[in-house]
Design an enzyme around this catalytic site. Structure first.
Site, PDB file in Angstrom:
ATOM      1  N   LYS A 188      56.615  72.887  27.415  1.00 40.31           N
ATOM      2  CA  LYS A 188      55.282  73.644  27.869  1.00 40.31           C
ATOM      3  C   LYS A 188      54.809  73.783  26.505  1.00 40.31           C
ATOM      4  O   LYS A 188      55.073  73.776  25.466  1.00 40.31           O
ATOM      5  CB  LYS A 188      55.739  75.030  28.280  1.00 40.31           C
ATOM      6  CG  LYS A 188      54.683  75.626  28.903  1.00 40.31           C
ATOM      7  CD  LYS A 188      54.416  75.088  30.419  1.00 40.31           C
ATOM      8  CE  LYS A 188      53.828  75.912  31.357  1.00 40.31           C
ATOM      9  NZ  LYS A 188      53.822  75.467  32.700  1.00 40.31           N
TER      10      LYS A 188
HETATM   11  N1  GLU Z   1      51.688  72.984  34.734  1.00 38.29           N
HETATM   12  C1  GLU Z   1      52.186  72.412  36.064  1.00 38.29           C
HETATM   13  C2  GLU Z   1      53.738  73.268  36.227  1.00 38.29           C
HETATM   14  O1  GLU Z   1      53.736  74.424  35.572  1.00 38.29           O
HETATM   15  C3  GLU Z   1      52.179  71.037  35.953  1.00 38.29           C
HETATM   16  C4  GLU Z   1      52.938  70.426  34.874  1.00 38.29           C
HETATM   17  C5  GLU Z   1      52.863  68.875  35.094  1.00 38.29           C
HETATM   18  O2  GLU Z   1      52.118  68.276  35.642  1.00 38.29           O
HETATM   19  O3  GLU Z   1      53.250  68.339  34.058  1.00 38.29           O
HETATM   20  O4  GLU Z   1      54.305  72.853  36.876  1.00 38.29           O
END
Ligand code: GLU
Length: 416
Positions: A105
């Site tokens: 993240k």
């Molecule tokens: N931000 C989204 C999540 O929390 C998608 C993450 C992604 O597609 O890599 O799942």
């Protein structure tokens, strides 16, 4: 007593599952420790000629099953504890959904609404450039999250590609269609939440969602697509929606398409034609299914006692605090955890990444079918674990996910 951090709370829930699985202490330590934690401070030239320094993060929790994967958020409350927790959740999300990634993240502490388009571009490019020491299409693949979108992914892609000397489609997902994006990616998280909500309705309430009442907190990408799909394709009755301007209630059902179009034009629900309620009142409505789709810590010890929904499908990441989770469990409210409910986004991100690597793009129908299958399988696996161990859905989903990552870790062994 100092307040428990977000990560300590998540770890407590992880440990509950690890205890039930009798996970040994070495593996437990490996799986609860982050692989890499990058914090950066970087300057951005503002339009008036001044310079401001921003703080950003990219955390990678685990890469046993494949490259790290996860979104990047822009928000004034972004902090290391939040990014640490969300990257940890991404590992379990990818594992439970069966996509071959580990968890990551990123984020920047900034209110993007206060930046001009050119400032946003410079900030995005500099952030991406600074984290590129640990990212790459085989290492770590960012994607949109809170307040980031395809526009920003395009700048990320370009920044990386300019340095690589060629277009690198696999470096980010959530890209616009014209730049190697996938059909069905913008709606994917909401569609996944809708599939899970319907499965949860069948399993916990004995019947499909058709005609059942639903309240949705948050009307960003996830909340708005969830409302649209649940209303139009599943025939659910959306009685309340909300955003930063408050809640909007209609006991006869909100026309989700109308609300969706309203927000596209007006940028928020402000002035939308429905009875005005507060976000708190929305969470406490007597509905069949409550879908928190905004930010973390929406349901806490302050309001858990007042929640009347029968089922909660967590569309946001971390919307229920561990204490609130215990209260809701003791009240018999069924909760489908975030990393299962909202895994549709990263699942279609995986499809997008595969399409980019092969330069072969799928039809919308193929994407939707593959997503449907992945979400239903993930739900089924968690239900099986829940029944085998007579535990709650969060713990069961953790057990499914931990099993996969622990097995991969064992198969690989410890280097050297
Ligand atoms: N931000 C989204 C999540 O929390 C998608 C993450 C992604 O597609 O890599 O799942």
């Amino acid at each position: 007593m100092t307040k428990e951090s977000l990560f300590e709370g998540a770890l407590r829930q992880f440990n509950k599952a690890a205890d039930l699985m009798k996970l040994d202490s070495g593996m437990r330590e490996v799986l609860s420790t982050h692989k890499r934690e990058l914090t950066i401070h970087f300057p951005v030239k503002m339009d008036d000629g001044s310079v401001r320094v921003f703080t950003g993060y990219r955390f990678q929790h685990n890469i046993a099953r494949g490259p790290a994967k996860g979104g990047v958020r822009y928000h004034p409350n972004v902090n290391a504890d939040e990014i640490k927790t969300l990257s940890f959740l991404m590992t379990w999300k990818c594992a439970v959904a069966g996509v071959p990634y580990g968890g990551a993240k990123g984020g920047v502490k900034v209110d993007p609404a206060k930046l001009s388009e050119t400032e946003l571009e410079r900030l995005s490019r500099r952030y991406f450039s600074d984290i590129s020491i640990i990212i790459g299409p085989a290492e770590d693949i960012p994607a949109p999250d809170v307040n980031t979108n395809g526009r920003i992914m395009s700048w990320f892609l370009d920044t990386y590609s300019m340095n690589a000397g060629h277009s690198t489609l696999g470096i980010v997902t959530g890209k616009p269609l014209e730049l190697g994006g996938s059909l069905g990616r913008p709606e994917a998280t909401g569609r996944g939440v809708s599939i899970i909500a319907n499965e949860a309705s069948k399993y916990f309430l004995g019947d499909e969602l058709k005609g059942k009442t639903v309240a949705i907190q948050g009307f960003g990408n996830v909340g708005s697509y969830t409302a649209l799909i649940l209303d139009q394709e599943y025939g659910a009755k959306i009685v309340a929606i909300s955003d930063i301007t408050g809640g909007y209630y209609n006991p006869d059902g909100i026309n989700a398409k109308e609300a969706f179009d309203y927000v596209t034009i007006n940028k928020s629900l402000k002035g939308y034609n429905a009875q005005k309620i507060t976000n708190e009142e929305l969470l406490e409505l007597d509905v069949d299914v409550l879908i928190p789709a905004a930010l973390e810590r929406a349901i806490t010890v302050e309001n858990a006692d007042k929640i009347r929904a029968k089922v909660i499908v967590e569309a946001a990441n971390g919307p229920t605090t561990p204490e609130a989770d215990e209260i809701l469990n003791s009240k018999g409210i069924k909760i489908v955890p975030d990393f299962l409910s909202n895994a549709g986004g990263v699942t279609v991100s995986y499809f997008e990444w595969v399409q980019g690597l092969y330069s072969y793009f799928w039809d919308l129908d193929d994407v939707r079918k593959a997503l449907d299958k992945a979400m239903k399988n993930a739900f089924k696996d968690s239900v099986k674990m829940r029944e085998e161990h007579k535990t709650d859905m969060r713990t069961a989903s953790y057990m499914v996910a931990i099993n996969k990552v622990a097995t991969a870790t064992r198969l690989r062994g410890i280097f050297p």
